[in-house]
Design a protein around this motif. Structure first.
Motif, PDB file in Angstrom:
ATOM      1  N   PRO A  27      -9.366   7.155 -31.118  1.00 28.61           N
ATOM      2  CA  PRO A  27      -8.500   7.735 -30.226  1.00 28.61           C
ATOM      3  C   PRO A  27      -7.120   7.219 -30.053  1.00 28.61           C
ATOM      4  O   PRO A  27      -6.124   7.767 -29.596  1.00 28.61           O
ATOM      5  CB  PRO A  27      -9.296   7.790 -28.926  1.00 28.61           C
ATOM      6  CG  PRO A  27     -10.738   7.710 -29.402  1.00 28.61           C
ATOM      7  CD  PRO A  27     -10.692   6.748 -30.485  1.00 28.61           C
ATOM      8  N   LYS A  28      -6.987   5.985 -30.284  1.00 29.31           N
ATOM      9  CA  LYS A  28      -5.745   4.980 -29.947  1.00 29.31           C
ATOM     10  C   LYS A  28      -4.522   5.707 -30.740  1.00 29.31           C
ATOM     11  O   LYS A  28      -3.447   5.691 -30.255  1.00 29.31           O
ATOM     12  CB  LYS A  28      -6.016   3.545 -30.141  1.00 29.31           C
ATOM     13  CG  LYS A  28      -6.038   3.321 -31.652  1.00 29.31           C
ATOM     14  CD  LYS A  28      -5.721   1.785 -32.039  1.00 29.31           C
ATOM     15  CE  LYS A  28      -5.903   1.454 -33.514  1.00 29.31           C
ATOM     16  NZ  LYS A  28      -5.819   0.203 -33.698  1.00 29.31           N
ATOM     17  N   TYR A  29      -4.930   6.456 -31.945  1.00 31.30           N
ATOM     18  CA  TYR A  29      -3.891   6.757 -32.547  1.00 31.30           C
ATOM     19  C   TYR A  29      -3.033   8.273 -32.120  1.00 31.30           C
ATOM     20  O   TYR A  29      -1.699   8.259 -32.518  1.00 31.30           O
ATOM     21  CB  TYR A  29      -4.539   7.229 -34.142  1.00 31.30           C
ATOM     22  CG  TYR A  29      -4.639   6.075 -34.947  1.00 31.30           C
ATOM     23  CD1 TYR A  29      -3.612   5.303 -35.357  1.00 31.30           C
ATOM     24  CD2 TYR A  29      -5.886   5.880 -35.595  1.00 31.30           C
ATOM     25  CE1 TYR A  29      -3.848   4.190 -36.045  1.00 31.30           C
ATOM     26  CE2 TYR A  29      -6.101   5.033 -36.443  1.00 31.30           C
ATOM     27  CZ  TYR A  29      -5.223   3.894 -36.759  1.00 31.30           C
ATOM     28  OH  TYR A  29      -5.252   2.919 -37.654  1.00 31.30           O
ATOM     29  N   GLU A  30      -3.833   8.775 -31.002  1.00 29.72           N
ATOM     30  CA  GLU A  30      -3.004   9.874 -30.498  1.00 29.72           C
ATOM     31  C   GLU A  30      -1.859   9.537 -29.825  1.00 29.72           C
ATOM     32  O   GLU A  30      -0.948  10.260 -29.611  1.00 29.72           O
ATOM     33  CB  GLU A  30      -4.022  10.795 -29.685  1.00 29.72           C
ATOM     34  CG  GLU A  30      -3.677  12.194 -29.325  1.00 29.72           C
ATOM     35  CD  GLU A  30      -4.861  12.874 -28.824  1.00 29.72           C
ATOM     36  OE1 GLU A  30      -4.377  14.065 -28.685  1.00 29.72           O
ATOM     37  OE2 GLU A  30      -5.942  12.451 -28.616  1.00 29.72           O
ATOM     38  N   LYS A  31      -1.847   8.212 -29.115  1.00 36.93           N
ATOM     39  CA  LYS A  31      -0.565   8.069 -28.368  1.00 36.93           C
ATOM     40  C   LYS A  31       0.651   7.534 -29.242  1.00 36.93           C
ATOM     41  O   LYS A  31       1.575   7.477 -28.685  1.00 36.93           O
ATOM     42  CB  LYS A  31      -1.011   6.594 -27.515  1.00 36.93           C
ATOM     43  CG  LYS A  31      -1.353   5.463 -28.121  1.00 36.93           C
ATOM     44  CD  LYS A  31      -1.421   4.219 -27.041  1.00 36.93           C
ATOM     45  CE  LYS A  31      -2.971   4.565 -26.337  1.00 36.93           C
ATOM     46  NZ  LYS A  31      -3.133   3.279 -25.543  1.00 36.93           N
TER      47      LYS A  31
END
Length: 456
Positions: A27-31
């Motif tokens: 999920p961190k990549y979405e930011k």
């Protein structure tokens, strides 16, 4: 201000990422998306020069320094009447991920000048280059930003630009790539994008046919008649393929028997003087014995007859949805972009649908997006930077070997990313190289941005 070209490039990345399992697994990549899509810096400046009539002319110059997490900004300069911020932002945005896919330490950027060089003398072009570099030289350097050529900026223009930089900054450094061999250039650099797209396509053929097929005996439709198209065509001929088309902005030439290396040499000589294909076919002896068919106002895709491989090598959005359908009907199996964003979204959908719904690999159509398949040019630019830092020049064989290795590694990265992060890759179909390229390039850049605190 509307920026359709940039929006198209951005949407392609976003759709690939959101249709994958990347954000679900990490999920961190979405930011990263909202950060990486904004350029670190946009420089716009006035360029004025005196033309051959003694009149002053003025045009807008630009440099979009998009992302430096992976290394100095790297990307071409385009001198063309169509140059605007939307096109340069699209090119710079693509360049970030393309450069990452090479595996070399290069960030992404793009620049240019809104000018038409056709009909201008060498002296006037020199004055334009010096006027442009007067401002650009304040913002570039071998460890900051290393531009290269693009449409309208070839070896002549790079020479004038390098001479101007050296005069203004009193510094000889590897600040531009595509330089002359006598003063810091690399062997294979002029050929690199064209050769690279063919090497990438050969990797596609090897994967899809388990090494049973090659370019030999294949009918290859190529668009464009500039540097990329010329060297792609020459490499296809060397590998035993038949080049059935080339094109320019005014029309295309078709030859079912195959365009020859001698004809390509004639085109290369004439294009320096901005001659059209129609003029070249009528004037050069290479076309007297081996006749080609010239079709005014047409692109090759619906006119080339049976096509096994299509290589768009001209400019953005040069292959439409209807033309993609025509190519599929004509038997195309492999499509790889030598140009940046050469296919429209509609064309990509046609090719991707033909791939994902194929009953078997042998019935499939496999499409490679430009940020992967045409990264050979910037890859050898990176090798030129390495040679400049070492104050040495590698052999032709060494550079060509490194280029081929980079293209094969890039292909493998795209396949691996698609297989890891797309659900469809678990089926019997060939993996999506569109999604694979976008995911692989994005992850490389995102990881660097996290490590350096650009995203937190």
């Amino acid at each position: 201000m509307a920026e359709p070209e940039f929006q198209q490039a951005y949407n392609e990345i976003v759709s690939s990422l959101k249709e994958s399992t990347l954000f679900e697994k990490h999920p961190k990549y979405e930011k990263v998306l909202p950060v990486v899509s904004v350029p670190e810096r946009i420089i716009q400046f006035r360029v004025t020069w005196e033309n051959d009539k003694g009149e002053q002319e003025v045009a807008s110059g630009y440099r979009v320094q998009y992302n430096s997490a992976k290394g100095p900004y790297k990307g071409g300069l385009r001198f063309h009447p169509s140059v605007n911020l939307s096109i340069l932002k699209f090119l710079g945005f693509e360049q970030i991920f393309k450069n990452a896919l090479t595996g070399l330490n290069m960030g992404g950027g793009k620049g240019g000048l809104c000018v038409n060089l056709k009909g201008r003398s060498d002296n006037e072009i020199r004055r334009i280059c010096y006027a442009f570099m007067r401002e650009l030289s304040k913002h570039i350097g071998q460890d900051t930003d290393v531009p290269a050529g693009d449409i309208g900026v070839g070896g002549r223009e790079i020479g004038y630009l390098f001479g101007a930089f050296r005069a203004y900054r009193n510094s000889w450094e590897g600040v531009l790539t595509g330089k002359g061999l006598n003063w810091g250039g690399s062997l294979i650099r002029p050929e690199a994008t064209g050769y690279g797209v063919v090497y990438f396509t050969q990797a596609m053929i090897d994967f899809a046919t388990k090494g049973k097929e090659s370019f030999a005996g294949k009918s290859v439709a190529i668009s464009g008649a500039g540097n990329v198209a010329q060297f792609a065509a020459l490499k296809v001929i060397e590998l035993g393929g038949t080049v059935v088309s080339l094109s320019d902005s005014k029309g295309c030439i078709i030859s079912n028997a195959g365009i020859t290396a001698e004809q390509i040499a004639a085109i290369a000589e004439a294009k320096i003087h901005f001659k059209s294909l129609e003029e070249i076919v009528g004037e050069y002896s290479a076309f007297a014995e081996n006749k080609v068919k010239y079709i005014a106002g047409a692109r090759p895709w619906l006119n080339a007859g049976k096509v096994d491989i299509a290589l768009p090598c001209a400019t953005q959005n040069e292959l439409s949805g209807d033309e993609a359908k025509g190519l599929v009907a004509a038997g195309v199996k492999f499509v790889a972009e030598g140009s940046n964003m050469g296919c429209t979204p509609e064309a990509i959908e046609v090719f991707e649908t033909a791939r994902s719904t194929a009953k078997s690999v042998s019935d499939s159509v496999w499409y490679a997006v430009g940020k992967a398949s045409n990264c050979g040019g910037v890859a050898v630019s990176g090798l030129e930077m390495a040679q400049n830092s070492q104050r040495t020049r590698w052999t032709r064989e060494t550079v060509d070997k490194e280029l081929k290795k980079i293209m094969i590694n890039c292909f493998n990265d795209c396949v691996n990313a698609a297989q890891e992060y797309t659900v469809e890759a678990s089926k019997e179909n060939l993996p999506s190289l569109v999604k694979g390229a976008n995911i692989a390039g994005f992850v490389k850049v995102a990881d660097a941005m996290f490590d350096q605190g650009d995203v937190f």
